[in-house]
Design an enzyme around this catalytic site. Structure first.
Site, PDB file in Angstrom:
ATOM      1  N   GLN A   4       0.848  -1.197   0.000  1.00 28.88           N
ATOM      2  CA  GLN A   4       0.000   0.000   0.000  1.00 28.88           C
ATOM      3  C   GLN A   4       0.881   1.244   0.000  1.00 28.88           C
ATOM      4  OE1 GLN A   4      -3.730  -0.766   0.131  1.00 28.88           O
ATOM      5  NE2 GLN A   4      -2.488  -2.441  -0.692  1.00 28.88           N
TER       6      GLN A   4
ATOM      7  N   ARG B  81      -4.264   2.982   5.013  1.00 28.87           N
ATOM      8  CA  ARG B  81      -3.652   3.853   4.031  1.00 28.87           C
ATOM      9  C   ARG B  81      -4.087   3.446   2.622  1.00 28.87           C
ATOM     10  NH1 ARG B  81       0.943   4.319   6.137  1.00 28.87           N
ATOM     11  NH2 ARG B  81       1.854   5.604   4.485  1.00 28.87           N
TER      12      ARG B  81
ATOM     13  N   ALA C  12     -11.481   1.254   4.982  1.00 34.00           N
ATOM     14  CA  ALA C  12     -10.533   0.541   4.128  1.00 34.00           C
ATOM     15  C   ALA C  12      -9.762   1.520   3.240  1.00 34.00           C
ATOM     16  CB  ALA C  12     -11.280  -0.491   3.291  1.00 34.00           C
ATOM     17  N   HIS C  13      -8.850   0.964   2.438  1.00 33.16           N
ATOM     18  CA  HIS C  13      -7.967   1.830   1.647  1.00 33.16           C
ATOM     19  C   HIS C  13      -8.744   2.629   0.601  1.00 33.16           C
ATOM     20  CE1 HIS C  13      -7.028  -1.982  -0.987  1.00 33.16           C
ATOM     21  NE2 HIS C  13      -8.289  -1.642  -1.059  1.00 33.16           N
ATOM     22  N   ASN C  14      -8.281   3.884   0.439  1.00 33.90           N
ATOM     23  CA  ASN C  14      -8.797   4.808  -0.573  1.00 33.90           C
ATOM     24  C   ASN C  14     -10.212   5.304  -0.306  1.00 33.90           C
ATOM     25  OD1 ASN C  14      -6.869   2.744  -2.403  1.00 33.90           O
ATOM     26  ND2 ASN C  14      -6.522   4.931  -2.709  1.00 33.90           N
TER      27      ASN C  14
END
Length: 352
Positions: A207, A227, A248-250
């Site tokens: 990530q 991240r 969660a990511h993004n």
């Protein structure tokens, strides 16, 4: 024997007149009356101030032991004690709590057991608690407080007057704005859940993004903000996240959006400004919530709402037998719908 005494970090007392001036509200009563705390209207104590947020609690006014009550002008006639008059008593109460909130400043700016890398930059008035770690390249703004046992890893930046409570972890290269409050156990910038199958095993997708948090954000205990995979995970100004939330990511969280406990947001969800998500809400990946959307507790959002509004889902609790019958009927709905379509088709054919 249980000691019910609260440690407030020092005795705090205001006159009622002082409180009226600080809160910008009208005083009805003795401006010299001392106030040394806040109590609930139904469990009021002498020398404290309480509040009436809704007329359904008016019956508590008659026997209140509080020295004063925050209420509207319409409710003043029912109040037997001094009052602060506000059009929005609950909001006034919220601002009042800041005056009585306990603070426990460290005895010394940097505890001897803290580990602060020489490459870190500390603004004026920074305080770092016992066994905390501040790594190389970290920038802490003026008045930042790092609680005992917290860890801030390489290259992260924390804005002025932000506070990390004990045992918060901030991974590398994260950005936290000014006046943030992050509670114990929160993890900011851990890896998002990304793996690619090669036919035999799962290959980790490292990530490479960051977490960027705006100003005046509060993040609850044991909440995790992953991240981004490539781009950043973003939390806008004034957002408030409760305990035990997973971002969660993004994920993008708009300004002033609020989330209650145990919300789970899958990757790459875009949540607009001024949204409200009740406890236990789940949002599937890559969806968008329009600004101003409210999702009721325990709902699953599996498609993007077309417009702002109040959305709800899930089956409410019922007695076991009733719930089982409803669940059985739910499983039969598809068959019922098909039979109904056949009947409607037969009726149409009969008319022709």
């Amino acid at each position: 024997m249980i000691n019910n005494k609260r440690h407030t970090g020092g005795n705090v007392e205001f006159s009622l007149g002082d409180l009226a001036e600080r809160l910008g509200v009208e005083l009805s009563g003795d401006p010299r009356r001392p106030i040394h705390g806040i109590s609930g209207l139904g469990s009021s104590k002498p020398g404290t101030i309480s509040f009436l947020a809704h007329s359904r609690y008016r019956h508590h006014l008659r026997g209140t032991r509080a020295a004063a009550v925050i209420l509207t002008q319409e409710e003043r006639q029912h109040c037997p004690v001094d009052a602060l008059i506000s059009a929005t008593p609950y909001l006034c109460y919220a601002r009042l709590t800041a005056l009585f909130a306990p603070r426990f400043p460290a005895a010394e700016p940097i505890h001897p057991s803290a580990v602060v890398d020489p490459g870190a930059s500390l603004g004026a008035g920074v305080r770092i608690g016992a066994n905390a770690v501040v790594a190389d390249g970290v920038i802490l703004g003026e008045g930042v407080e790092i609680g005992a046992g917290s860890v801030v890893l390489q290259g992260s930046r924390i804005g002025a007057s932000s506070r990390l409570m004990p045992n918060v972890t901030v991974y590398h290269d994260c950005v936290i704005g000014e006046r943030a409050l992050i509670h114990s156990g929160a993890v900011i910038g851990s890896d998002g859940f990304g793996f690619a199958p090669d036919g035999k095993e799962w290959v980790k997708i490292h990530q490479l993004g960051r977490v960027v948090i705006g100003n005046d954000v509060e993040i609850g205990a044991n909440t995790c903000v992953d991240r981004g995979a490539i781009e950043d995970t973003l939390i806008g100004d004034g957002a408030k996240l409760d305990n035990l939330i997973q971002l969660a990511h993004n994920v993008k969280v708009g300004a002033r959006t609020v989330m209650a406990g145990c919300v789970g947001i899958a990757g790459s969800v875009d949540i607009g400004e001024d949204c409200a998500l009740g406890g236990g809400v789940g949002v599937a990946g890559h969806l968008s919530l329009p600004p101003g959307t409210t999702v009721m507790g325990m709902s699953l959002v599996s498609s993007s709402p077309p417009e702002p509004g109040v959305y709800a889902g899930g089956l409410p609790a019922a007695k076991r037998g009733e719930w089982q019958r409803n669940a059985l009927r739910f499983r039969q709905l598809d068959g019922i719908a098909k039979r109904l379509n056949k009947l409607e088709k037969a009726l149409e054919e009969g008319r022709t």
